[in-house]
Design an enzyme around this catalytic site. Sequence first.
Site, mmCIF file in Angstrom:
data_model
loop_
_atom_site.group_PDB
_atom_site.id
_atom_site.type_symbol
_atom_site.label_atom_id
_atom_site.label_comp_id
_atom_site.label_asym_id
_atom_site.label_seq_id
_atom_site.Cartn_x
_atom_site.Cartn_y
_atom_site.Cartn_z
ATOM 1 N N HIS A 1 0.846 -1.205 0.000
ATOM 2 C CA HIS A 1 0.000 0.000 0.000
ATOM 3 C C HIS A 1 0.876 1.247 0.000
ATOM 4 C CE1 HIS A 1 -4.143 -1.632 1.442
ATOM 5 N NE2 HIS A 1 -3.589 -2.394 0.528
ATOM 6 N N TYR B 1 -9.025 5.344 8.102
ATOM 7 C CA TYR B 1 -9.123 5.669 9.535
ATOM 8 C C TYR B 1 -10.172 6.771 9.656
ATOM 9 C CZ TYR B 1 -4.643 3.261 10.461
ATOM 10 O OH TYR B 1 -3.631 2.339 10.602
ATOM 11 N N PRO C 1 -3.323 -0.028 19.023
ATOM 12 C CA PRO C 1 -3.121 -0.472 17.634
ATOM 13 C C PRO C 1 -3.273 0.622 16.584
ATOM 14 C CG PRO C 1 -5.244 -1.219 18.462
ATOM 15 C CD PRO C 1 -4.552 -0.589 19.620
ATOM 16 N N LYS D 1 1.973 -0.400 15.080
ATOM 17 C CA LYS D 1 3.412 -0.504 15.342
ATOM 18 C C LYS D 1 3.861 -1.751 16.109
ATOM 19 C CE LYS D 1 5.049 3.132 13.422
ATOM 20 N NZ LYS D 1 4.701 2.603 12.108
ATOM 21 N N TYR E 1 4.469 6.491 10.090
ATOM 22 C CA TYR E 1 3.611 5.356 9.740
ATOM 23 C C TYR E 1 4.386 4.285 8.963
ATOM 24 C CZ TYR E 1 -0.757 2.926 8.798
ATOM 25 O OH TYR E 1 -1.751 1.980 8.759
HETATM 26 C C1 PHB Z 1 -5.385 -4.432 11.069
HETATM 27 O O1 PHB Z 1 -5.551 -4.655 9.863
HETATM 28 O O2 PHB Z 1 -5.602 -5.302 11.922
HETATM 29 C C2 PHB Z 1 -4.946 -3.088 11.497
HETATM 30 C C3 PHB Z 1 -4.559 -2.152 10.564
HETATM 31 C C4 PHB Z 1 -4.147 -0.897 10.974
HETATM 32 C C5 PHB Z 1 -4.132 -0.590 12.315
HETATM 33 C C6 PHB Z 1 -4.497 -1.526 13.261
HETATM 34 C C7 PHB Z 1 -4.908 -2.790 12.851
HETATM 35 O O3 PHB Z 1 -3.744 0.660 12.706
#
Ligand code: PHB
Length: 393
Positions: free
Chosen positions: A75, A204, A295, A299, A387
């Site tokens: 990505h 997000y 999460p 990280k 990120y």
């Molecule tokens: C996930 O796909 O589980 C996932 C992706 C991004 C995050 C947290 C979890 O910030």
Amino acid sequence: MSRTRTQVAIVGAGPAGLTLGHLLHLEGIDTVILENRSRDYVEARIRAGVLEQGTVDFLTEIGAGERLLSEGLVHHGIELQFDGERHRIPLSDLTGGRSIVIYGQTELVKDLILHRLETGRPLHFEVDDVSVHDLEGDQPTVRYRHEGRDEELVCDVIAGCDGFHGICRPSIPEGVLSEFSREYPFGWLGILAEVAPSSDELVYAHHDRGFALLSLRSPELSRLYIQCRPDEDLAEWTEDRIWDELHARLGLDGWALAEGPILETVVHGMRSYVCEPMRYGRLFLAGDAAHIVPPTGAKGLNLALHDVRVLAEALVDWSRSGSTAGLDAYSETCLRRVWRAEHFSWWMTHMLHRPEGADPFDVRLQLSQLRYVTTSDAAARSLAENYVGLEVV
Ligand code: PHB
Ligand code: APR
């Protein structure tokens, strides 16, 4: 009780323990890996899914990246959604071409287990009553029960890779560690759904009803989260209620979230935690055993792999040259990256989640910050470089 010897005893067969075993095997160092769960359990547990560029490069270099490179999804950006609009953060454009790869931690663990089994070196599942001893001396030991027998493993070093709820960290005498932590007044309700992801990139979403995240595991599997209470009762969530909430938080004019059968539902609380130092005598803590991040910054897995990379280099240097310089610097070296990730994860979490009591002042600050990171090149670059993972911390 039967007694065996190894150079490094590794407690825990998560990503940290298995990768450490792999790295030390490549250097001809003997290890025994002890895991209290079954292989099936460890291989079925759904965990994180975002790998930083540096993590992918590292796994490839050490020969553990084959399936990751063929099945992982690269990505180049993420979307931030607020005030009913989506804004793309072009991660690669902002970081000189770096990117992230979506590849489930579960898949990585399966790959690492296969590599370990191929080496013929010991990896014991379903061990009970694991305890660590003589940490201050130069021959520490690990005791455990396996297949009905009491075992004692004598070693040079113990690697505590047994996660946040493991036994290694609590075996360090009281007063040695400084602990830093933050509990958040919310959790995530996560689902794995059998449906093609409705967006090509992660979304997000900041919303009055609370945060939501659209993620994925593969072209056929979506991973979605909604902010909830830390002790949310899953019994109160029917499939319809979950989808309604996801539609409300992620929906946009002209775009709809596709639904599919829900394969798994989980709730987890969110916490930041670090212990210092990540070492006591001959016991070295790595990964979740030493630190936890919420999460939101994706990280946790990346930090765990960074720790064991530093630890393996230090152990190899010690075994070759007798120098303990790397081992002595281990904790400090890791903690620099750990604290950067702690800050980034805390910052992302605060920017995106519905604050306690939905304090209007806090909400205005969040929206201002979101507007800033999606309009200022400097602010977007800062988010992006954290990120995708900083090269130097
Ligand atoms: C996930 O796909 O589980 C996932 C992706 C991004 C995050 C947290 C979890 O910030
Ligand atoms: N004895 C042996 N093994 C144990 C014990 C014990 N007493 N206690 C726990 N374990 C095992 C767990 O069953 C698990 O398989 O240690 C392993 C720790 O693995 P993880 O929790 O995955 O931790 P780590 O390898 O540090 O990886 C960190 O996991 O939780 C995610 O977000 C986190 O992605 C990050 C990653």
